[in-house]
Design a protein around this motif. Sequence first.
Motif, PDB file in Angstrom:
ATOM      1  N   ASP A   1      12.800   2.007  -7.106  1.00  0.00           N
ATOM      2  CA  ASP A   1      13.489   3.302  -7.200  1.00  0.00           C
ATOM      3  C   ASP A   1      12.487   4.448  -7.332  1.00  0.00           C
ATOM      4  OD1 ASP A   1      15.876   2.013  -7.026  1.00  0.00           O
ATOM      5  OD2 ASP A   1      16.365   2.131  -9.166  1.00  0.00           O
ATOM      6  N   ALA A   2      11.395   4.208  -8.062  1.00  0.00           N
ATOM      7  CA  ALA A   2      10.384   5.250  -8.236  1.00  0.00           C
ATOM      8  C   ALA A   2       9.736   5.608  -6.900  1.00  0.00           C
ATOM      9  CB  ALA A   2       9.324   4.787  -9.230  1.00  0.00           C
ATOM     10  N   ILE A   3       9.496   4.588  -6.072  1.00  0.00           N
ATOM     11  CA  ILE A   3       8.920   4.843  -4.749  1.00  0.00           C
ATOM     12  C   ILE A   3       9.895   5.639  -3.889  1.00  0.00           C
ATOM     13  CG2 ILE A   3       8.153   3.749  -2.600  1.00  0.00           C
ATOM     14  CD1 ILE A   3       7.050   1.464  -4.290  1.00  0.00           C
ATOM     15  N   LEU A   4      11.160   5.265  -3.934  1.00  0.00           N
ATOM     16  CA  LEU A   4      12.164   5.989  -3.149  1.00  0.00           C
ATOM     17  C   LEU A   4      12.271   7.444  -3.600  1.00  0.00           C
ATOM     18  CD1 LEU A   4      15.140   3.515  -2.601  1.00  0.00           C
ATOM     19  CD2 LEU A   4      13.139   3.928  -1.177  1.00  0.00           C
ATOM     20  N   MET A   5      12.223   7.663  -4.907  1.00  0.00           N
ATOM     21  CA  MET A   5      12.299   9.025  -5.424  1.00  0.00           C
ATOM     22  C   MET A   5      11.097   9.847  -4.962  1.00  0.00           C
ATOM     23  SD  MET A   5      15.075   9.509  -7.046  1.00  0.00           S
ATOM     24  CE  MET A   5      14.650  11.016  -7.904  1.00  0.00           C
ATOM     25  N   GLU A   6       9.919   9.212  -4.987  1.00  0.00           N
ATOM     26  CA  GLU A   6       8.713   9.906  -4.532  1.00  0.00           C
ATOM     27  C   GLU A   6       8.821  10.268  -3.055  1.00  0.00           C
ATOM     28  OE1 GLU A   6       3.918   9.069  -3.927  1.00  0.00           O
ATOM     29  OE2 GLU A   6       5.178   7.622  -4.993  1.00  0.00           O
ATOM     30  N   ARG A   7       9.338   9.328  -2.266  1.00  0.00           N
ATOM     31  CA  ARG A   7       9.479   9.592  -0.827  1.00  0.00           C
ATOM     32  C   ARG A   7      10.550  10.659  -0.564  1.00  0.00           C
ATOM     33  NH1 ARG A   7       7.126   5.090   2.703  1.00  0.00           N
ATOM     34  NH2 ARG A   7       5.379   4.469   1.367  1.00  0.00           N
TER      35      ARG A   7
ATOM     36  N   SER B   1       0.838  -1.194   0.000  1.00  0.00           N
ATOM     37  CA  SER B   1       0.000   0.000   0.000  1.00  0.00           C
ATOM     38  C   SER B   1       0.873   1.244   0.000  1.00  0.00           C
ATOM     39  CB  SER B   1      -0.906  -0.010   1.237  1.00  0.00           C
ATOM     40  OG  SER B   1      -0.115   0.053   2.415  1.00  0.00           O
ATOM     41  N   GLU B   2       0.287   2.399  -0.309  1.00  0.00           N
ATOM     42  CA  GLU B   2       1.044   3.646  -0.403  1.00  0.00           C
ATOM     43  C   GLU B   2       1.503   4.159   0.962  1.00  0.00           C
ATOM     44  OE1 GLU B   2      -0.824   6.596  -2.762  1.00  0.00           O
ATOM     45  OE2 GLU B   2      -1.054   5.296  -4.517  1.00  0.00           O
ATOM     46  N   ASP B   3       0.944   3.618   2.034  1.00  0.00           N
ATOM     47  CA  ASP B   3       1.393   4.018   3.362  1.00  0.00           C
ATOM     48  C   ASP B   3       2.311   2.971   3.992  1.00  0.00           C
ATOM     49  OD1 ASP B   3      -0.448   2.045   3.740  1.00  0.00           O
ATOM     50  OD2 ASP B   3      -1.616   3.097   5.285  1.00  0.00           O
ATOM     51  N   ALA B   4       2.846   2.068   3.152  1.00  0.00           N
ATOM     52  CA  ALA B   4       3.749   1.034   3.664  1.00  0.00           C
ATOM     53  C   ALA B   4       5.042   1.658   4.163  1.00  0.00           C
ATOM     54  CB  ALA B   4       4.042   0.018   2.556  1.00  0.00           C
ATOM     55  N   THR B   5       5.638   1.020   5.142  1.00  0.00           N
ATOM     56  CA  THR B   5       6.913   1.504   5.671  1.00  0.00           C
ATOM     57  C   THR B   5       8.037   1.116   4.721  1.00  0.00           C
ATOM     58  OG1 THR B   5       7.378  -0.520   6.913  1.00  0.00           O
ATOM     59  CG2 THR B   5       6.057   1.181   8.025  1.00  0.00           C
TER      60      THR B   5
END
Length: 207
Positions: free
Chosen positions: A47-53, A13-17
């Motif tokens: 990598d896309a998730i990390l960039m977003e975060r 999910s988008e709120d995953a740790t």
Amino acid sequence: MSQQNPYEQLGVSEDATFEEIQAAKQRVIAQLGGDRQLQDNIEAAYDAILMERLKLRQQGKIKVPEGIRFPEKLPVAAPKFTSLSVPNSPSWLGDSFERPSQSQLLTTSGVYTVLGGATLVPSIAYSMLPTILAFGAGFSLYYINQKQRRFKRAVLGTLLALVLGTVVANLLVNYAHLPVSQIGLRGEIFAGLLTLILLWVASSFTK
């Protein structure tokens, strides 16, 4: 899979740790059976998730653990300097000196060997001694300041070497009657050599 967003590709999910995201990436890759194209897709999603975060962190919207490594930002190791430990010495003395690396020691030794050799050439030393010492002081300022960017300490270390070299040489020649003339050295040349040695010590071992 290409139609899915990065979170769907990893099955989180988008709120995953971050721990959950990392575990999901490893789990999905393990299930792909060595398919390089699919693995690349999963890595790209991660990598896309990390960039977003990272963008959210820069905006102050989330807090990212310090240990997270982003694709475009790799940690740069700071230069390591090893302090010299002198038994029973004051703490300020240990904080002022360090053991240089082999490359640093070879560099400073080479520079001051050349300058010291120039003082032993009569045709150069008698007219160029002040210039030689000026170069020695300049190199000392550069090498000391280069280590920790403390210009005041570089100036202090260099001045101390210059003054100490002159004073000690004067004491040895005029009061201890060191027979420097018997080995073909004039007093000022001996003082210059001693000063260069002290500048080398300051350049090599001052923190």
